[in-house]
Design a protein around this motif. Sequence first.
Motif, short mmCIF file in Angstrom:
data_model
loop_
_atom_site.label_atom_id
_atom_site.label_comp_id
_atom_site.label_asym_id
_atom_site.label_seq_id
_atom_site.Cartn_x
_atom_site.Cartn_y
_atom_site.Cartn_z
N LEU A 1 -5.86 -6.97 -3.81
CA LEU A 1 -5.65 -7.98 -4.86
C LEU A 1 -4.39 -8.79 -4.57
CD1 LEU A 1 -7.15 -8.77 -7.45
CD2 LEU A 1 -5.57 -7.34 -8.72
N GLY A 2 -3.35 -8.12 -4.01
CA GLY A 2 -2.16 -8.86 -3.60
C GLY A 2 -2.44 -9.79 -2.43
N GLY B 1 -7.50 5.03 -3.25
CA GLY B 1 -8.44 3.98 -3.62
C GLY B 1 -7.79 2.92 -4.51
N VAL B 2 -7.04 3.36 -5.51
CA VAL B 2 -6.35 2.41 -6.39
C VAL B 2 -5.29 1.62 -5.62
CG1 VAL B 2 -4.82 2.26 -8.39
CG2 VAL B 2 -6.83 3.73 -8.48
N SER B 3 -4.59 2.28 -4.72
CA SER B 3 -3.57 1.57 -3.93
C SER B 3 -4.21 0.51 -3.04
CB SER B 3 -2.80 2.57 -3.08
OG SER B 3 -2.15 3.53 -3.90
N PHE C 1 0.83 -1.21 0.00
CA PHE C 1 0.00 0.00 0.00
C PHE C 1 0.86 1.26 0.00
CE2 PHE C 1 -2.15 3.33 2.51
CZ PHE C 1 -3.22 3.59 1.66
N VAL C 2 1.91 1.29 0.77
CA VAL C 2 2.76 2.48 0.84
C VAL C 2 3.45 2.74 -0.50
CG1 VAL C 2 4.84 3.44 1.90
CG2 VAL C 2 3.11 2.35 3.33
N VAL C 3 4.04 1.67 -1.08
CA VAL C 3 4.75 1.85 -2.35
C VAL C 3 3.79 2.26 -3.46
CG1 VAL C 3 6.14 0.68 -4.10
CG2 VAL C 3 6.58 0.26 -1.68
N THR D 1 1.36 5.98 -7.38
CA THR D 1 0.15 6.54 -8.00
C THR D 1 0.01 8.04 -7.73
OG1 THR D 1 -1.08 5.83 -6.02
CG2 THR D 1 -1.11 4.36 -7.92
N GLY D 2 0.48 8.50 -6.58
CA GLY D 2 0.44 9.93 -6.32
C GLY D 2 1.34 10.70 -7.27
#
Length: 446
Positions: A346-347, A338-340, A301-303, A308-309
């Motif tokens: 999904l991971g 949201g995408v992250s 999530f962090v990466v 994405t930002g």
Amino acid sequence: MTSPQQPQPDPAANGTEAQPQPAPGTPPQAPAAPPMPPAAPAVPQAPPAQAAPPAQQPAPEQPAPAAEAGTMMLQAQPAPAPAGEAGTMMLQAQTPGQPPQPAPADRPAPAPAAPPREAGTMMLQAQPMPEPQPLAAHGPGKDAGTMMLQAQPQAPAPAQAPQPYAQAPAAPHAGPAPGAGYVSPIPATPTHLGHALASEWTKIRSVRSTIWTLGVMAVLVLGIGALVATAVSTNESIGATPPLFFGFFGMLLGILCVLPLGVLVVSSEYGTGMIRTTLTACPARGRVLAAKALVFFGLTFVVTTVVTGLVAIMDNALLGDLSRAEVTGAEWLKSTVGVSLYVSFLGLLALAVGSLIRHSAGAITIMIGVVLLPFVLSMFMLTDSLSDLRNFLLGYSIPNQITVMYGSKFPFVDGGPSGWEPLWIVMGIAALALGGAYAVMRQRDV
């Protein structure tokens, strides 16, 4: 070989004439020491079958009596005739100072009331020799000599009362009470989820697969996002399409890097056997699975949020003036956070599949099929009878759900989720898969 302290053998047992024993009141003769009653009953001797009579052997010259009891003299004798059988001779130490008490010839004398201080019995048994040789003196020109073994008189040691061993005071032992079992002297700290999280974080950051998969994902998302934004910026207008939508193309390929990492977090330990060490150190299997899921989800999530930002900022800078759509705060949140979240869940689904399959290649193949197969199958359903199935597969396929998270959808798709619905769908599927992985991990062996 004789001894002045040796009791005379029984004449009836040896077949020789009995020699007169001194009376109890008469003093002992000078050549021999006063015989004393034996401390223990004498062992009866079996009569030899063909032994030579003692009268035929020359009588040895008796030495002067010893000052103290316990003197034994060994003197070389001429070679006697070979004995037919082995004989037995008993030497017994006597206590000095007691008058001799002869024992009757028919039975051994009883033992004295008070035992001697140092009474012992030594038995010498002659072995039949084929050719006995006389004892010769060392040195040329000398006849057989005499060897005397004499016990030195020793003063009796004063009796000492037994003294207990001095022992150091034992240190207080803080061991377990009886029946409490073994307690390790090493201080043990109750384990909790934090220890499992630290262990899994050490694993995931120290393997090369994490650097490769997340590094390639970041390069693809940033690189493809920059290329697409640069290419589209040459147009005069992009219509009502939001500028943040063009980050979809890089993220669609970046997902294919996150899925293998989720599988390898679990399946690699099954492949190398490291899972045995992990479950030995932490037998709570639910805690192990939860720690793996939390560490992987947090890192991904962090990466992904950072990547994405950056892509969203770059697309909005290049394409913001070409789009008629206004980018709101909700669109920014959904296109980044949201995408992250969607990619991270999904991971987690891939991690659960890897725990269920326990095989890296098989789990990765399954996850790639889940991402791409519905979309590819729908493209071959061109008949009207399959239009409903085609719309369902296209609407709920992973590529279309990612498009919805970027604020748009495929123009040829009718129906399907909208808004934040793709995130709730993937969260529910990942939760079900993790529950099944936990149940299976508890039931089967490693």
